[in-house]
Write an enzyme that holds these catalytic residues in place. Structure first.
Site, mmCIF file in Angstrom:
data_model
loop_
_atom_site.group_PDB
_atom_site.id
_atom_site.type_symbol
_atom_site.label_atom_id
_atom_site.label_comp_id
_atom_site.label_asym_id
_atom_site.label_seq_id
_atom_site.Cartn_x
_atom_site.Cartn_y
_atom_site.Cartn_z
ATOM 1 N N ASP A 1 -4.772 -34.490 5.538
ATOM 2 C CA ASP A 1 -3.671 -34.235 4.607
ATOM 3 C C ASP A 1 -4.265 -33.808 3.271
ATOM 4 O O ASP A 1 -5.009 -34.570 2.643
ATOM 5 C CB ASP A 1 -2.837 -35.512 4.450
ATOM 6 C CG ASP A 1 -1.513 -35.266 3.751
ATOM 7 O OD1 ASP A 1 -1.176 -34.101 3.483
ATOM 8 O OD2 ASP A 1 -0.812 -36.259 3.467
ATOM 9 N N ASP B 1 -0.174 -27.972 4.701
ATOM 10 C CA ASP B 1 -1.178 -28.850 4.102
ATOM 11 C C ASP B 1 -1.562 -30.065 4.936
ATOM 12 O O ASP B 1 -2.285 -30.938 4.454
ATOM 13 C CB ASP B 1 -0.710 -29.319 2.721
ATOM 14 C CG ASP B 1 0.575 -30.133 2.779
ATOM 15 O OD1 ASP B 1 1.281 -30.067 3.801
ATOM 16 O OD2 ASP B 1 0.869 -30.850 1.805
ATOM 17 N N GLU B 2 -1.124 -30.143 6.188
ATOM 18 C CA GLU B 2 -1.529 -31.277 7.013
ATOM 19 C C GLU B 2 -1.520 -30.906 8.488
ATOM 20 O O GLU B 2 -0.776 -30.028 8.921
ATOM 21 C CB GLU B 2 -0.652 -32.504 6.768
ATOM 22 C CG GLU B 2 0.813 -32.308 7.083
ATOM 23 C CD GLU B 2 1.622 -33.586 6.906
ATOM 24 O OE1 GLU B 2 1.138 -34.682 7.281
ATOM 25 O OE2 GLU B 2 2.763 -33.488 6.407
#
Length: 243
Positions: A14, A108-109
């Site tokens: 993350d 983003d993860e």
């Protein structure tokens, strides 16, 4: 009798305040300042907040007016999604050096299954550290990681040492970790469900594990089966590269 397969090795990576961190990276004048990615206008909404802004209570999905009231020094940066997508592709390329089993959840993860990884490394903890170091070296951004034997626990673990850290939940520590965890912190249990559970006397993983499958399906429908198993630290969902 066939031997039980070894536990899977799942990493949840993350990025730390991803959009805001990209803006701070690209504009040195924003570094160390409270930054919100979004539009500073009446109907504007915060898309992301830097850790400096979060210290004032600014959060993503918050109306810009509310964010400004919480933090008068807040700097708004217009979103640049084409840049975020390009950086995300860079990060995905780093993941691909270790495994083809990458399940992105957003820009983003992502989940990575590194049980059988391309470099042949035995330690998922070491792989997570290498990935985070590569992300920092190649993008100038920090990432946090959770390492565990299933997706549910890896996701929870990635929040434990944020920002720029990692945390491991092993098969030995998993059951006690889940038992002590408030249900409001369970990934997959939203605020409304957590409130309903509280009304039923369920506030921790131990409380949830004490309820029968029949009880949980009666109150939560099909999701009750998922809650029953995650309360026991069991999550067999694979990392899905085609997501």
């Amino acid at each position: 009798m066939a031997a039980e397969p070894p536990p899977r090795k799942i990493i949840h990576v993350d990025m730390d305040a991803f959009y805001a961190s990209v803006e701070q990276r690209d504009d040195p004048s924003l570094r160390g300042r409270p930054v919100a990615v979004g539009r500073d206008r009446l109907r504007g909404v915060v898309a992301a907040a830097s850790y400096e802004a979060r210290a004032f209570g600014v959060r993503s999905a918050m109306p810009s007016v509310t964010a400004r009231n919480k933090c008068p020094e807040l700097v708004f940066a217009p979103p640049r999604f084409e840049v975020y997508r390009a950086v995300s592709a860079q990060i995905r390329a780093i993941f691909a050096r270790y495994t083809p089993l990458i399940e992105p959840l957003s820009l983003d993860e992502a989940y990575l299954d590194v049980t059988d990884n391309l470099p042949g490394l035995p330690s998922a903890t070491a792989i997570a550290a290498e990935i985070r170091a590569a992300i920092l070296a190649e993008t100038g951004l920090t990432a946090s990681a959770g390492i565990s034997y299933n997706k549910f626990l890896a996701k929870i673990a990635s929040d434990a040492n944020k920002p720029n850290g990692q945390f491991v939940i092993t098969p030995k520590t998993g059951p006690a970790f889940v038992a002590a965890l408030p249900v409001r912190k369970f990934h997959g249990i939203g605020p409304a469900t957590a409130e309903k559970m509280q009304g039923l006397g369920i506030t921790t993983g131990a409380d949830l594990a004490a309820r029968s499958l029949e009880f949980l399906t009666a109150h939560f429908g099909k999701a009750g089966r998922f809650y029953y198993w995650i309360a026991r630290g069991v999550d067999d969902r694979p990392a899905r590269p085609d997501r």
